[in-house]
Design a protein around this motif. Structure first.
Motif, PDB file in Angstrom:
ATOM      1  N   VAL A  88       0.946  -1.288  -0.034  1.00  9.77           N
ATOM      2  CA  VAL A  88      -0.043   0.000  -0.056  1.00  9.77           C
ATOM      3  C   VAL A  88       0.735   1.237   0.025  1.00  9.77           C
ATOM      4  O   VAL A  88       0.670   2.200  -0.719  1.00  9.77           O
ATOM      5  N   ASN A 121      -6.328   6.667   5.084  1.00 12.20           N
ATOM      6  CA  ASN A 121      -6.076   5.124   5.030  1.00 12.20           C
ATOM      7  C   ASN A 121      -6.875   4.197   6.005  1.00 12.20           C
ATOM      8  O   ASN A 121      -6.931   4.856   7.079  1.00 12.20           O
ATOM      9  N   ALA A 122      -7.655   3.198   5.575  1.00 14.63           N
ATOM     10  CA  ALA A 122      -8.442   2.360   6.568  1.00 14.63           C
ATOM     11  C   ALA A 122      -7.774   1.300   7.290  1.00 14.63           C
ATOM     12  O   ALA A 122      -8.427   0.789   8.250  1.00 14.63           O
ATOM     13  N   THR A 123      -6.647   0.866   6.777  1.00 15.90           N
ATOM     14  CA  THR A 123      -6.111  -0.539   6.836  1.00 15.90           C
ATOM     15  C   THR A 123      -4.631  -0.502   7.223  1.00 15.90           C
ATOM     16  O   THR A 123      -4.252  -1.630   7.840  1.00 15.90           O
ATOM     17  N   TYR A 154      -1.515   2.664   9.674  1.00 12.07           N
ATOM     18  CA  TYR A 154      -2.365   3.368   8.765  1.00 12.07           C
ATOM     19  C   TYR A 154      -1.946   4.679   8.561  1.00 12.07           C
ATOM     20  O   TYR A 154      -2.272   5.668   7.359  1.00 12.07           O
ATOM     21  N   ASP A 177     -12.921   4.950   6.389  1.00 10.58           N
ATOM     22  CA  ASP A 177     -13.329   4.309   5.422  1.00 10.58           C
ATOM     23  C   ASP A 177     -13.430   4.844   4.079  1.00 10.58           C
ATOM     24  O   ASP A 177     -12.828   5.934   3.953  1.00 10.58           O
ATOM     25  N   GLY A 203      -6.190   9.562  -0.967  1.00 10.24           N
ATOM     26  CA  GLY A 203      -6.049   8.101  -0.211  1.00 10.24           C
ATOM     27  C   GLY A 203      -5.510   7.019  -1.152  1.00 10.24           C
ATOM     28  O   GLY A 203      -6.043   7.003  -2.510  1.00 10.24           O
ATOM     29  N   GLU A 205      -5.399   2.605  -1.118  1.00 10.54           N
ATOM     30  CA  GLU A 205      -5.314   1.408   0.035  1.00 10.54           C
ATOM     31  C   GLU A 205      -4.843   0.176  -0.701  1.00 10.54           C
ATOM     32  O   GLU A 205      -4.848   0.122  -1.979  1.00 10.54           O
ATOM     33  N   SER A 206      -4.558  -0.846   0.037  1.00 14.78           N
ATOM     34  CA  SER A 206      -4.414  -2.105  -0.574  1.00 14.78           C
ATOM     35  C   SER A 206      -4.654  -3.336   0.699  1.00 14.78           C
ATOM     36  O   SER A 206      -3.594  -3.124   1.473  1.00 14.78           O
ATOM     37  N   GLU A 246      -7.860  -2.303  -4.725  1.00 15.44           N
ATOM     38  CA  GLU A 246      -6.628  -1.529  -4.166  1.00 15.44           C
ATOM     39  C   GLU A 246      -6.513  -0.411  -5.072  1.00 15.44           C
ATOM     40  O   GLU A 246      -6.785  -0.366  -6.264  1.00 15.44           O
ATOM     41  N   ALA A 351     -12.176   1.585  -0.783  1.00 15.29           N
ATOM     42  CA  ALA A 351     -12.063   2.014   0.543  1.00 15.29           C
ATOM     43  C   ALA A 351     -11.765   3.745   0.434  1.00 15.29           C
ATOM     44  O   ALA A 351     -12.297   4.436  -0.368  1.00 15.29           O
ATOM     45  N   SER A 352     -10.759   4.379   1.289  1.00 15.05           N
ATOM     46  CA  SER A 352     -10.520   5.627   1.136  1.00 15.05           C
ATOM     47  C   SER A 352      -9.754   6.338  -0.411  1.00 15.05           C
ATOM     48  O   SER A 352      -9.885   7.386  -0.888  1.00 15.05           O
TER      49      SER A 352
END
Length: 426
Positions: A88, A121-123, A154, A177, A203, A205-206, A246, A351-352
């Motif tokens: 990510v 980032n959510a994760t 994150y 999220d 944002g 994400e992955s 992602e 996600a974001s």
């Protein structure tokens, strides 16, 4: 006699409260790495939904994800960064590099605390941390990477972007999220209003490793279709759920004065309005907050619904959520009152990263006068009352776009982007 306070933040440079302008775009998406490659694929209607091939995903619903294809971080980043970064963060660093290159700016040459990184980032670094946890239990603590201390976090994208580009201004990470991709832009605007001159924001994400996909599946929202043509169909009668993906987008935001003073090569548009709301508790009888977020963002921009030329929808792909969003759009614009774009049908929900990518799409739509299409939506429910742009781009004179996002748990956010000519001094 008293006078009304100006919109300029107290202590901020004159003009700091003017809408910030977008001067650079960087994209990493399942249907294209790099802004122009992704945009061309999006206009062609090419999706990036693929079966999982890195591991056996047969126990997961559908087994499809939106995966950035053939991404080789070693081709884009120095080798010293590879051992300390998750996928990510590598995607985020590549997108940030492109956004700054597109803006033709080196943050390290700006005032020492004038440039910031503000991401969502959510994760965090799922793949990295799960690999290191496996090492802990199978090989012992001595085998765990020292970089585990931050590579999982994150906030790591903000940190690594800041370090790589010498950005010492106020940094931040927003966790909300899907809605976080827009909330980050709102926070970047605050940073600029308080005296900053440039921010990289958006944002990426992955979280598609086995544990990550299991976490997504636990929401109960993943589509069970393994066919990319039927897996993710927001506003369609056949909607089965969503497909996760992602990537995302990072954008260079600047104060108008700074962009003008350095003669920025391009201005894609301005962040004219932003707002966020939260849904009320279930059973309260109060309406969801998405419509209110949109109205507040338009008011923040000094605009009315009739000024909006195109909407980029959240598009959950779940019948109840799609119906709620359609109701909000009808309340704002009337049935079929504005073209609605859903390019995320080509990438899945990121996600974001998804809303940030929608903002990039909105800016390029304003640039080119083309609304990008949704794909595979062959049975749109007319009860939704939406003018969905499907299959092929729609040429329109565009000046203003509204981007909507909702996050798990009740987050709502809206951003208004508006086309803007580059200012010139006399």
């Amino acid at each position: 006699m008293t006078t009304a306070p100006s919109r300029t933040a107290q202590g901020a440079p004159p003009g700091a409260a003017l809408p910030p302008v977008f001067t650079g775009i960087g994209v990493a998406a399942p249907n294209g790495l790099g802004t122009e490659e992704w945009w061309a694929a999006t206009l062609r209607g090419e999706h990036g939904l693929r079966p999982v091939t890195e591991y056996d995903a047969s126990g997961h619903p559908g087994g499809l994800v939106g995966r950035v294809p053939d991404f080789d971080a070693a081709r884009h980043l120095p080798g010293r960064l590879l051992p300390q970064t998750d996928r990510v963060t590598r995607l985020a660093l590549v997108a940030a590099d492109e956004a700054l290159k597109d803006a033709a700016v080196d943050p390290a040459r700006l005032p020492e605390y004038g440039a910031s990184a503000v991401t969502s980032n959510a994760t965090g670094g799922f793949e990295f941390t799960h690999r290191e946890i496996r090492k802990l239990w199978t090989e012992g603590p001595a085998r765990v990477s020292v970089y585990e201390s931050f590579a999982w976090f994150y906030a790591v994208n903000t940190g690594q972007i800041s370090i790589r580009h010498g950005m010492r201004g106020p940094g931040a990470v927003v966790v909300a999220d899907q809605a976080g991709g827009l909330d980050a832009l709102g926070q970047a605007r605050r940073v600029l209003r308080k005296g900053g001159v440039l921010a990289v924001s958006g944002g990426v994400e992955s979280a598609l490793d086995p544990w990550g996909l299991a976490a997504h599946a636990s929401s109960g929202t993943l589509s069970r279709s393994g066919d990319p043509a039927t897996a993710y169909l927001p506003f369609d009668r056949r909607a089965l759920g969503t497909v996760v993906g992602e990537g995302g987008a990072l954008l260079t935001l600047e104060t108008p004065r700074h962009a003008e003073e350095r003669d920025a090569p391009r201005i894609y548009g301005e962040l004219a309005g932003y707002a966020a709301t939260f849904d009320p508790p279930a059973g309260s009888g109060r309406p969801p907050g998405l419509e209110r977020a949109a109205r507040l963002a338009l008011a923040d921009a000094g605009l009315a619904p009739g000024d909006v030329d195109v909407v980029f929808a959240d598009a959950a792909g779940l019948p109840a959520a799609d119906a709620a969003e359609a109701a909000a759009l009808r309340a704002l614009f009337g049935p079929g009152g504005v073209p609605v774009s859903v390019p995320k049908t080509q990438t899945g929900r990121l996600a974001s990263g998804g809303p940030a990518l929608d903002v990039a799409a909105a800016l390029l739509a304003l640039r080119d006068g083309l609304v990008p299409p949704a794909v595979h939506l062959d049975e749109v429910d007319p009860a939704y009352g939406l003018d969905l742009v499907r299959d092929t781009p729609r040429a329109l004179p565009l000046r203003t776009a509204l981007v909507l996002a909702r996050g798990h748990g009740g987050f709502n956010a809206a951003v208004v982007v508006r086309g803007r000519r580059r200012p010139r001094t006399a």
